[in-house]
Design a protein around this motif. Structure first.
Motif, PDB file in Angstrom:
ATOM      1  N   ILE A   7       0.830  -1.208   0.000  1.00 49.89           N
ATOM      2  CA  ILE A   7       0.000   0.000   0.000  1.00 49.89           C
ATOM      3  C   ILE A   7       0.865   1.259   0.000  1.00 49.89           C
ATOM      4  CG2 ILE A   7      -1.580   1.407   1.402  1.00 49.89           C
ATOM      5  CD1 ILE A   7      -2.754  -1.272   2.441  1.00 49.89           C
ATOM      6  N   PHE A   8       1.874   1.279   0.845  1.00 48.75           N
ATOM      7  CA  PHE A   8       2.620   2.533   0.973  1.00 48.75           C
ATOM      8  C   PHE A   8       3.664   2.722  -0.122  1.00 48.75           C
ATOM      9  CE2 PHE A   8       0.566   2.277   5.118  1.00 48.75           C
ATOM     10  CZ  PHE A   8      -0.090   3.499   5.066  1.00 48.75           C
ATOM     11  N   ARG A   9       4.076   1.656  -0.776  1.00 55.50           N
ATOM     12  CA  ARG A   9       4.875   1.869  -1.988  1.00 55.50           C
ATOM     13  C   ARG A   9       3.987   2.452  -3.095  1.00 55.50           C
ATOM     14  NH1 ARG A   9       7.652  -2.662  -0.142  1.00 55.50           N
ATOM     15  NH2 ARG A   9       6.060  -3.968  -1.092  1.00 55.50           N
ATOM     16  N   ILE A  10       2.758   1.977  -3.163  1.00 53.16           N
ATOM     17  CA  ILE A  10       1.833   2.521  -4.174  1.00 53.16           C
ATOM     18  C   ILE A  10       1.494   3.972  -3.845  1.00 53.16           C
ATOM     19  CG2 ILE A  10      -0.512   2.352  -5.112  1.00 53.16           C
ATOM     20  CD1 ILE A  10      -0.211  -0.739  -4.812  1.00 53.16           C
ATOM     21  N   ARG A  11       1.270   4.258  -2.570  1.00 53.42           N
ATOM     22  CA  ARG A  11       0.972   5.643  -2.174  1.00 53.42           C
ATOM     23  C   ARG A  11       2.122   6.568  -2.590  1.00 53.42           C
ATOM     24  NH1 ARG A  11      -2.036   8.732   2.364  1.00 53.42           N
ATOM     25  NH2 ARG A  11      -0.783  10.621   2.413  1.00 53.42           N
ATOM     26  N   HIS A  12       3.325   6.117  -2.353  1.00 51.23           N
ATOM     27  CA  HIS A  12       4.489   6.913  -2.776  1.00 51.23           C
ATOM     28  C   HIS A  12       4.465   7.156  -4.283  1.00 51.23           C
ATOM     29  CE1 HIS A  12       8.460   8.047  -4.001  1.00 51.23           C
ATOM     30  NE2 HIS A  12       8.460   6.995  -4.777  1.00 51.23           N
ATOM     31  N   ALA A  13       4.241   6.083  -5.038  1.00 53.15           N
ATOM     32  CA  ALA A  13       4.264   6.212  -6.496  1.00 53.15           C
ATOM     33  C   ALA A  13       3.187   7.178  -6.973  1.00 53.15           C
ATOM     34  CB  ALA A  13       4.075   4.838  -7.142  1.00 53.15           C
ATOM     35  N   LEU A  14       2.019   7.124  -6.347  1.00 52.26           N
ATOM     36  CA  LEU A  14       0.936   8.019  -6.757  1.00 52.26           C
ATOM     37  C   LEU A  14       1.286   9.475  -6.440  1.00 52.26           C
ATOM     38  CD1 LEU A  14      -2.191   5.926  -5.690  1.00 52.26           C
ATOM     39  CD2 LEU A  14      -1.375   6.346  -8.016  1.00 52.26           C
ATOM     40  N   ALA A  15       1.929   9.707  -5.304  1.00 48.69           N
ATOM     41  CA  ALA A  15       2.324  11.075  -4.957  1.00 48.69           C
ATOM     42  C   ALA A  15       3.327  11.599  -5.976  1.00 48.69           C
ATOM     43  CB  ALA A  15       2.927  11.112  -3.553  1.00 48.69           C
ATOM     44  N   PHE A  16       4.250  10.736  -6.348  1.00 52.71           N
ATOM     45  CA  PHE A  16       5.247  11.112  -7.347  1.00 52.71           C
ATOM     46  C   PHE A  16       4.556  11.418  -8.682  1.00 52.71           C
ATOM     47  CE2 PHE A  16       8.626  10.332 -10.403  1.00 52.71           C
ATOM     48  CZ  PHE A  16       9.679  11.012  -9.804  1.00 52.71           C
ATOM     49  N   ALA A  17       3.581  10.585  -9.023  1.00 52.09           N
ATOM     50  CA  ALA A  17       2.864  10.746 -10.291  1.00 52.09           C
ATOM     51  C   ALA A  17       2.063  12.045 -10.327  1.00 52.09           C
ATOM     52  CB  ALA A  17       1.944   9.550 -10.534  1.00 52.09           C
ATOM     53  N   VAL A  18       1.574  12.478  -9.182  1.00 53.90           N
ATOM     54  CA  VAL A  18       0.831  13.746  -9.119  1.00 53.90           C
ATOM     55  C   VAL A  18       1.732  14.873  -9.620  1.00 53.90           C
ATOM     56  CG1 VAL A  18      -0.075  15.492  -7.521  1.00 53.90           C
ATOM     57  CG2 VAL A  18      -0.748  13.090  -7.259  1.00 53.90           C
ATOM     58  N   HIS A  19       2.932  14.911  -9.082  1.00 53.82           N
ATOM     59  CA  HIS A  19       3.859  15.974  -9.483  1.00 53.82           C
ATOM     60  C   HIS A  19       4.273  15.830 -10.947  1.00 53.82           C
ATOM     61  CE1 HIS A  19       4.096  17.721  -5.538  1.00 53.82           C
ATOM     62  NE2 HIS A  19       4.394  16.557  -5.003  1.00 53.82           N
ATOM     63  N   GLN A  20       4.508  14.594 -11.356  1.00 57.29           N
ATOM     64  CA  GLN A  20       4.887  14.342 -12.750  1.00 57.29           C
ATOM     65  C   GLN A  20       3.807  14.848 -13.709  1.00 57.29           C
ATOM     66  OE1 GLN A  20       7.806  11.875 -13.450  1.00 57.29           O
ATOM     67  NE2 GLN A  20       7.698  13.282 -15.149  1.00 57.29           N
ATOM     68  N   PHE A  21       2.574  14.513 -13.390  1.00 59.68           N
ATOM     69  CA  PHE A  21       1.453  14.883 -14.261  1.00 59.68           C
ATOM     70  C   PHE A  21       1.395  16.399 -14.453  1.00 59.68           C
ATOM     71  CE2 PHE A  21      -2.963  16.280 -14.805  1.00 59.68           C
ATOM     72  CZ  PHE A  21      -3.380  15.497 -15.879  1.00 59.68           C
ATOM     73  N   PHE A  22       1.410  17.122 -13.345  1.00 63.60           N
ATOM     74  CA  PHE A  22       1.245  18.571 -13.456  1.00 63.60           C
ATOM     75  C   PHE A  22       2.506  19.247 -13.992  1.00 63.60           C
ATOM     76  CE2 PHE A  22      -2.205  17.708 -10.338  1.00 63.60           C
ATOM     77  CZ  PHE A  22      -3.242  18.150 -11.140  1.00 63.60           C
ATOM     78  N   ASN A  23       3.641  18.741 -13.581  1.00 62.76           N
ATOM     79  CA  ASN A  23       4.888  19.321 -14.091  1.00 62.76           C
ATOM     80  C   ASN A  23       4.952  19.182 -15.618  1.00 62.76           C
ATOM     81  OD1 ASN A  23       7.599  20.475 -13.562  1.00 62.76           O
ATOM     82  ND2 ASN A  23       8.246  18.554 -14.488  1.00 62.76           N
ATOM     83  N   ASP A  24       4.582  18.014 -16.126  1.00 62.44           N
ATOM     84  CA  ASP A  24       4.600  17.788 -17.571  1.00 62.44           C
ATOM     85  C   ASP A  24       3.670  18.753 -18.303  1.00 62.44           C
ATOM     86  OD1 ASP A  24       6.340  15.720 -17.239  1.00 62.44           O
ATOM     87  OD2 ASP A  24       4.892  14.118 -17.625  1.00 62.44           O
ATOM     88  N   ARG A  25       2.659  19.243 -17.615  1.00 60.95           N
ATOM     89  CA  ARG A  25       1.688  20.131 -18.261  1.00 60.95           C
ATOM     90  C   ARG A  25       1.915  21.604 -17.920  1.00 60.95           C
ATOM     91  NH1 ARG A  25       0.354  15.380 -17.814  1.00 60.95           N
ATOM     92  NH2 ARG A  25      -1.020  14.247 -19.232  1.00 60.95           N
ATOM     93  N   GLY A  26       3.050  21.902 -17.331  1.00 63.38           N
ATOM     94  CA  GLY A  26       3.404  23.306 -17.085  1.00 63.38           C
ATOM     95  C   GLY A  26       2.699  23.961 -15.909  1.00 63.38           C
ATOM     96  N   PHE A  27       2.182  23.158 -14.982  1.00 65.21           N
ATOM     97  CA  PHE A  27       1.540  23.727 -13.795  1.00 65.21           C
ATOM     98  C   PHE A  27       2.609  24.098 -12.770  1.00 65.21           C
ATOM     99  CE2 PHE A  27      -3.166  22.605 -13.763  1.00 65.21           C
ATOM    100  CZ  PHE A  27      -3.218  22.211 -15.093  1.00 65.21           C
ATOM    101  N   VAL A  28       2.340  25.150 -12.019  1.00 63.04           N
ATOM    102  CA  VAL A  28       3.242  25.549 -10.930  1.00 63.04           C
ATOM    103  C   VAL A  28       2.719  24.968  -9.612  1.00 63.04           C
ATOM    104  CG1 VAL A  28       3.988  27.547  -9.542  1.00 63.04           C
ATOM    105  CG2 VAL A  28       4.069  27.650 -12.048  1.00 63.04           C
ATOM    106  N   TYR A  29       3.611  24.306  -8.886  1.00 61.82           N
ATOM    107  CA  TYR A  29       3.241  23.745  -7.572  1.00 61.82           C
ATOM    108  C   TYR A  29       3.273  24.878  -6.555  1.00 61.82           C
ATOM    109  CZ  TYR A  29       3.724  20.691  -3.402  1.00 61.82           C
ATOM    110  OH  TYR A  29       3.568  20.063  -2.191  1.00 61.82           O
TER     111      TYR A  29
END
Ligand code: ATP
Ligand code: MN
Length: 478
Positions: A132-154
């Motif tokens: 569960i927590f390896r998947i949670r980590h991956a999803l958190a990473f993917a959140v940033h990847q998704f928005f970064n790839d689309r030019g969103f500012v965190y």
């Protein structure tokens, strides 16, 4: 020098046999005084250590108990036994930390999730929570990847705030005033001018309002941080502290917003399928075993991975709130009086209604838009019909609401009128209204509850099992 170690995941996935390796981790099992299964959390799979007779003395051997930590060096060889391709033939073994077998709460057997919630400080060491927590980590990473790839500012929106974004009043107050002797004003109410910030403050329930300020400059922003709600709802889907992702986009209408949310959810699922298949397969099997003990009609129609694939490969359904009410009113469940809460236009959809739409009627994620304005927040854009606002909720099978969002009211006069109607003091919100005063634009955004997304991807059913340390009413351990 501790860095010269190889992670078990790498050893199992292709490191060459014949080489000398060092692993460190925690003992899962030790059998026949010869085979140790050791795990370091890089994968659910253990590596088997083979101890040849005479390598260690009896006293050391006795200390190899479940939970003890070891450093082992040896040769990586092809395994003769079944169940693993490679194993390590130990040439040296060092016990880093003992674990008293009598006292260690995790035994090499299946523990209930309830039991493990009480032992949340150790449950990461189980296969289920490892996955569960390896998947949670991956999803958190993917959140940033998704928005970064689309030019969103965190954008890091504040955690301490004086505003109640939702107007729902479910906030934790933050104060340094002494609770048993707080200064009062002449009228007997508490004098917050003497408080740390000189006014009443609380933990944020949403970063949206501040997020909107960012969108009015960067066009596209997202927040991803902890959110707090003092709602006394002890359900399997609510936490008092949870993480939320809130993108906010200028030049977006409700349809753009819907499309982004659907793309985002699918991206997260796809990311986990690509990077966490082993853990998903483990959870998939676990779920099947759990359900085997249930009667046929209580079992899921699809297993976990089938469900994720299905969501990935099908468009979300889109209906308006008004259509949702019509479907509910025409449903066999309504006619047979199966719903606890009544259905009529104007109600806030209850979880039983949401689940009917998603699980029984459409059997896939559903986006419901255009809710009655009276059940939604002041900032949602008013539709021309005078009754509804440009809101959207995304409902997911097994979860219910996973996303809440809207197109925002960008017209100053309409927004001010709505705030007046809802008794929201506009003086305190003048910083927010400035976005409408200076270069206002159509914009929209949504909030995705991160734990609800992790629930969906892992197939777990209680939100307490997908956050490391759950905060719920009467529970703030660890
Ligand atoms: P619900 O009706 O389920 O309480 P909400 O309408 O209060 O949700 P929003 O204010 O729209 O939710 O928040 C956006 C998202 O945050 C929700 O769609 C959900 O995914 C998540 N969320 C809201 N409250 C909680 C909570 N207490 N614990 C975990 N996640 C939550
Ligand atoms: Mn709520």
């Amino acid at each position: 020098m501790f860095n010269k170690r190889t992670k078990i995941k790498d050893l199992l996935s292709g490191e060459k046999t014949g080489q000398e390796v060092t692993v460190m981790g925690w003992v899962r099992t030790f059998r026949n005084n010869q085979f140790i299964a050791i795990n370091d959390g890089s994968t659910n799979n253990n590596i088997q250590i083979v101890i040849e007779l005479g390598l260690i003395d009896d006293a050391t051997s006795k200390r190899i108990t479940t939970g003890a930590s070891l450093k082992v060096s040896g040769k990586l060889i092809e395994s003769l036994g079944k169940g693993q391709k490679v194993e390590i033939k130990a040439t040296s073994l060092e016990i880093l930390g003992d674990s008293d077998a009598e006292k260690y709460p995790l035994q090499p057997k299946k523990h209930s999730l309830e039991f493990l919630r009480e032992k949340a400080h150790l449950r990461f060491r189980t296969n289920t929570f490892g996955a569960i927590f390896r998947i949670r980590h991956a999803l958190a990473f993917a959140v940033h990847q998704f928005f970064n790839d689309r030019g969103f500012v965190y954008l890091h929106t504040p955690i301490l705030t004086a505003s109640d974004a939702e107007g729902a009043g479910e906030m934790f107050q933050v104060t340094t005033l002494p609770l048993n002797n707080a200064p009062t004003k002449a009228d007997g109410t508490i004098d917050f001018s003497q408080d740390f910030f000189g006014k009443a403050t609380n933990l944020t329930v949403s970063g949206q309002l501040e997020g909107e300020l960012g969108a009015m400059a960067f066009s596209d922003i997202y927040t991803f941080g902890p959110t707090f709600r003092a709602e006394n709802s002890n359900t399997a889907r609510h936490l008092a502290e949870f993480w939320m992702i809130e993108p906010e986009m200028a030049f977006y209408d409700l349809e753009d917003n819907r499309n982004l949310a659907e793309e985002f959810i699918k991206y997260l699922i796809g990311y986990a399928m690509k990077h966490n298949m082993e853990d998903l397969e483990f959870l998939d099997t676990r779920l099947k075993e759990e359900e085997n003990s249930l009667p046929q009609d209580k079992r899921s129609e699809m297993n976990l991975i089938e469900k994720l694939e299905f969501v990935l490969n099908n468009s979300f359904e889109h209906i308006t709130y008004t259509e949702a009410i019509d479907i509910l009113l025409a449903s066999p469940a309504y006619k047979k009086k199966k719903f606890k809460y009544d259905v009529q236009w104007g109600i806030d959809l209850q979880s039983e209604h949401e689940r009917y739409l998603v699980e029984k009627h459409f059997k896939k994620p559903v986006i419901v838009t255009d809710y009655p304005k009276d059940i939604k927040a002041f900032y949602m854009r008013q539709n021309d019909d005078g009754k509804t606002v440009a809101a959207m909720d995304i409902l997911a099978p097994g979860i219910g609401e996973i996303v809440g969002g809207s197109q925002r009211e960008e017209r100053l006069d309409k927004l001010e009128n709505r705030m007046k109607e809802m008794d929201i003091p506009s003086e305190e919100m003048s910083w927010y209204l400035d976005t409408r005063r200076f270069g206002t634009v159509p914009h929209a955004g949504f909030g995705l509850g991160f734990e609800r997304m992790v629930l969906f991807v892992t197939g777990m059913t209680n939100i307490r099992d997908v956050i490391p340390f759950a905060r719920t009413p009467k529970n703030c351990e660890f």
